[in-house]
Design an enzyme around this catalytic site. Structure first.
Site, PDB file in Angstrom:
ATOM      1  N   ARG A 138       0.820  -1.223   0.000  1.00 16.50           N
ATOM      2  CA  ARG A 138       0.000   0.000   0.000  1.00 16.50           C
ATOM      3  C   ARG A 138       0.854   1.273   0.000  1.00 16.50           C
ATOM      4  NH1 ARG A 138      -5.099  -1.648   3.918  1.00 16.50           N
ATOM      5  NH2 ARG A 138      -6.450  -2.343   2.242  1.00 16.50           N
ATOM      6  N   LYS A 177     -18.622 -17.032   3.039  1.00 13.23           N
ATOM      7  CA  LYS A 177     -20.074 -16.956   3.149  1.00 13.23           C
ATOM      8  C   LYS A 177     -20.777 -16.207   2.031  1.00 13.23           C
ATOM      9  CE  LYS A 177     -19.660 -16.103   7.961  1.00 13.23           C
ATOM     10  NZ  LYS A 177     -19.896 -14.809   8.497  1.00 13.23           N
ATOM     11  N   GLY A 203      -8.565  -8.540  -0.615  1.00 13.43           N
ATOM     12  CA  GLY A 203      -8.806  -9.600   0.361  1.00 13.43           C
ATOM     13  C   GLY A 203      -7.895 -10.804   0.189  1.00 13.43           C
ATOM     14  N   GLY A 223     -12.502  -4.368   1.387  1.00 11.28           N
ATOM     15  CA  GLY A 223     -13.883  -3.890   1.571  1.00 11.28           C
ATOM     16  C   GLY A 223     -14.284  -2.906   0.486  1.00 11.28           C
TER      17      GLY A 223
HETATM   18  N1  LIG Z   1     -15.264 -24.647   1.855  1.00 13.85           N
HETATM   19  C1  LIG Z   1     -14.938 -23.803   2.835  1.00 13.85           C
HETATM   20  N2  LIG Z   1     -15.325 -24.053   4.101  1.00 13.85           N
HETATM   21  C2  LIG Z   1     -14.983 -23.187   5.088  1.00 13.85           C
HETATM   22  N3  LIG Z   1     -14.275 -22.056   4.915  1.00 13.85           N
HETATM   23  C3  LIG Z   1     -13.882 -21.759   3.666  1.00 13.85           C
HETATM   24  C4  LIG Z   1     -14.197 -22.619   2.565  1.00 13.85           C
HETATM   25  N4  LIG Z   1     -13.672 -22.072   1.464  1.00 13.85           N
HETATM   26  C5  LIG Z   1     -13.056 -20.936   1.832  1.00 13.85           C
HETATM   27  N5  LIG Z   1     -13.170 -20.737   3.148  1.00 13.85           N
HETATM   28  C6  LIG Z   1     -12.572 -19.632   3.939  1.00 13.85           C
HETATM   29  O1  LIG Z   1     -13.036 -18.395   3.510  1.00 13.85           O
HETATM   30  C7  LIG Z   1     -12.131 -17.417   3.979  1.00 13.85           C
HETATM   31  C8  LIG Z   1     -12.114 -16.225   3.066  1.00 13.85           C
HETATM   32  O2  LIG Z   1     -13.395 -15.715   2.945  1.00 13.85           O
HETATM   33  P1  LIG Z   1     -13.686 -14.188   2.680  1.00 13.85           P
HETATM   34  O3  LIG Z   1     -13.183 -13.384   3.838  1.00 13.85           O
HETATM   35  O4  LIG Z   1     -15.130 -14.108   2.340  1.00 13.85           O
HETATM   36  O5  LIG Z   1     -12.791 -13.906   1.387  1.00 13.85           O
HETATM   37  P2  LIG Z   1     -12.028 -12.564   0.938  1.00 13.85           P
HETATM   38  O6  LIG Z   1     -11.137 -12.147   2.082  1.00 13.85           O
HETATM   39  O7  LIG Z   1     -11.210 -12.949  -0.256  1.00 13.85           O
HETATM   40  O8  LIG Z   1     -13.091 -11.577   0.614  1.00 13.85           O
HETATM   41  C9  LIG Z   1     -10.794 -18.071   4.057  1.00 13.85           C
HETATM   42  O9  LIG Z   1     -10.285 -17.939   5.353  1.00 13.85           O
HETATM   43  C10 LIG Z   1     -11.086 -19.536   3.721  1.00 13.85           C
HETATM   44  O10 LIG Z   1     -10.415 -20.428   4.563  1.00 13.85           O
HETATM   45  O1  LIG Z   2      -7.495  -2.378   5.324  1.00 16.43           O
HETATM   46  C1  LIG Z   2      -8.545  -1.843   4.969  1.00 16.43           C
HETATM   47  O2  LIG Z   2      -9.648  -2.555   4.611  1.00 16.43           O
HETATM   48  P1  LIG Z   2      -9.594  -4.007   3.850  1.00 16.43           P
HETATM   49  O3  LIG Z   2      -8.936  -4.982   4.794  1.00 16.43           O
HETATM   50  O4  LIG Z   2     -11.057  -4.326   3.621  1.00 16.43           O
HETATM   51  O5  LIG Z   2      -8.842  -3.814   2.561  1.00 16.43           O
HETATM   52  C2  LIG Z   2      -8.676  -0.353   4.836  1.00 16.43           C
HETATM   53  O6  LIG Z   2      -7.497   0.311   5.241  1.00 16.43           O
HETATM   54  C3  LIG Z   2      -9.887   0.151   5.599  1.00 16.43           C
HETATM   55  O7  LIG Z   2      -9.720  -0.078   6.959  1.00 16.43           O
HETATM   56  P2  LIG Z   2     -11.004  -0.185   7.896  1.00 16.43           P
HETATM   57  O8  LIG Z   2     -11.772  -1.415   7.485  1.00 16.43           O
HETATM   58  O9  LIG Z   2     -10.490  -0.239   9.318  1.00 16.43           O
HETATM   59  O10 LIG Z   2     -11.848   1.067   7.655  1.00 16.43           O
END
Ligand SMILES: Nc1ncnc2c1ncn2[C@@H]1O[C@H](COP(=O)(O)OP(=O)(O)O)[C@@H](O)[C@H]1O
Ligand SMILES: O=C(OP(=O)(O)O)[C@H](O)COP(=O)(O)O
Length: 394
Positions: A37, A198, A351, A374
């Site tokens: 970043r 989810k 993410g 996010g």
């Molecule tokens: N089949 C599954 N059962 C349980 N958890 C899962 C499964 N597939 C993926 N996950 C979990 O989902 C998590 C990521 O989800 P999420 O936070 O929604 O994704 P992102 O961070 O990419 O937006 C990971 O920690 C992964 O381990």
């Molecule tokens: O790390 C951040 O968000 P992200 O993990 O969703 O990319 C941003 O810096 C926003 O931080 P915040 O979710 O505490 O407002």
């Protein structure tokens, strides 16, 4: 809507308040573990310095809940930024007040300083107008380059624009133009891959993408809820029972619109949620009652990879399985590799998917990796991000 950028305004000799997202991961010794970043903001900062601006950087760091917290000071970030820029970046101990004002007054054109964590003041997250006014008073121009925080309507991301002319930095411009073009005017076939734990986290994204894509690929834990909606037994897999009806509706919507919606046909099931759990591949109709699906199976991965390689535009958010555990990482790795082989526009929406492409070593092969998790999700939902909305239109 196209936004004005730093290229469209005269910045020479001006005090420029640049909101950046320096919310970087750190270890227990407060050392930065990933400076992506900070690097991502360098083009904007360097340009402003070269143009003779006085650069005042502002960022949040962590969630200190409106109070000063030594753990969340930005000193390490100022140090790393100084190294990356090859010039000293001063740092204040508060983002507003006499010390910050004096530090700004002492800045010469071509110099930069970093203000202390804006979230040490509760007014930041409340988007308090008086606080925004104090920040604005430090500068002549506001530049928002913090895409990762653009979904927050806070004083330093949105409020300050009430009191200063506001334009986008280069990172913000890149994020919104690449993802904006993919959504508004994609080269087709346009394929989206949505995974992660989810359905409930990504309902808005799926709904919006179902108005745009040619093919929607679903994997990860959320695929289980869709499979349940199709009548399969999922054993001990993660299923959101209260979202099964919604999944049925989304499947029907896709069918009505002629959108191909791909779900796993085979899965890797495990006897427990553990890295060393006994595991095997089964067809989706054959998940044993005591087992749980933790990854897409090889046949599914191959099918998904084929569709991805043929796409002209691909957007990916969320892993295909529990990729943190090696035994359940193959599906996510296959998608990352297929994205790398796809000659079209490939976009990773923040993410965990970013961690996945980095693990596979194919990050440089992507057209764009968003710096916001996010924020990119809200962008893909079609929402207007407050930190973008406040910027001047072209
Ligand atoms: N089949 C599954 N059962 C349980 N958890 C899962 C499964 N597939 C993926 N996950 C979990 O989902 C998590 C990521 O989800 P999420 O936070 O929604 O994704 P992102 O961070 O990419 O937006 C990971 O920690 C992964 O381990
Ligand atoms: O790390 C951040 O968000 P992200 O993990 O969703 O990319 C941003 O810096 C926003 O931080 P915040 O979710 O505490 O407002």
């Amino acid at each position: 809507m196209e936004k004005k950028t730093i290229r469209d305004v005269d910045v020479k000799g001006k005090r420029v308040l640049v909101r950046v997202d320096f919310n970087v991961p750190t270890d227990e010794n407060r050392q930065i573990t990933d400076d992506t970043r900070i690097r991502a903001a360098l083009p904007t900062i360097k340009y402003l310095l070269e143009q003779g601006a006085k650069v005042i950087l502002a960022s949040h760091f962590g969630r200190p809940k409106g109070q000063v917290n030594e753990k969340y000071r930005l000193d390490q970030v100022a140090k790393r930024l100084s190294e990356l820029l090859g010039q000293e970046v001063a740092k204040t101990s508060d983002c507003v007040g006499p010390e910050a004002e004096a530090a700004v007054a002492a800045l010469a054109p071509g110099q930069a300083l970093l203000l202390e964590n804006v979230r040490f003041h509760a007014e930041e997250e409340k988007n308090d107008p008086e606080f925004a006014k104090k920040l604005a008073a430090l500068a002549d121009l506001f530049v928002n380059d913090a895409f990762g925080a653009a979904h927050r309507a806070h004083a330093s991301t949105a409020g300050v624009a009430q009191y200063l002319p506001a334009v986008a930095g280069f990172l913000m411009e890149k994020e919104i133009s690449i993802m904006g073009k993919a959504l508004a005017n994609p080269e087709r076939p346009f394929v989206a891959i949505i995974g992660g734990a989810k359905v409930s986290d990504k309902i808005g994204v799926i709904q919006n993408l179902l108005t745009k894509v040619d093919t929607l690929i679903i994997g990860g834990g959320m695929a289980n809820t869709f499979l349940k909606a199709q009548g399969y037994e999922l054993g001990k897999s993660l299923v959101e029972e209260d979202k099964v009806q919604l999944a049925k509706e989304l499947l029907a919507t896709a069918q009505q619109r002629g959108i191909e919606l791909l779900l796993p046909r085979d899965v890797v099931v495990a006897a427990a949620f553990a890295p060393d759990a006994e595991h095997k591949t089964v067809a989706v109709g054959e998940i044993p009652a005591d087992w749980q699906a933790l990854d897409i199976g090889p046949a599914t991965a191959e099918k998904y990879a084929g569709v991805i390689r043929q796409a002209k535009t691909v957007v990916w958010n969320g892993p295909m399985g529990v990729f943190e555990m090696d035994a359940f990482a193959r599906g996510t790795e296959a998608v990352a590799k297929a994205m790398a082989e796809c000659p079209g526009t490939t976009i990773i929406g923040g993410g965990d998917s970013v961690a996945a492409v980095e693990k596979v070593g194919v990050a440089e092969k992507m057209t764009h990796i968003s710096t916001g998790g996010g924020a990119s999700l809200e962008f893909l939902e079609g929402k207007t991000l407050p930190g973008v909305a406040v910027l001047q239109d072209k």
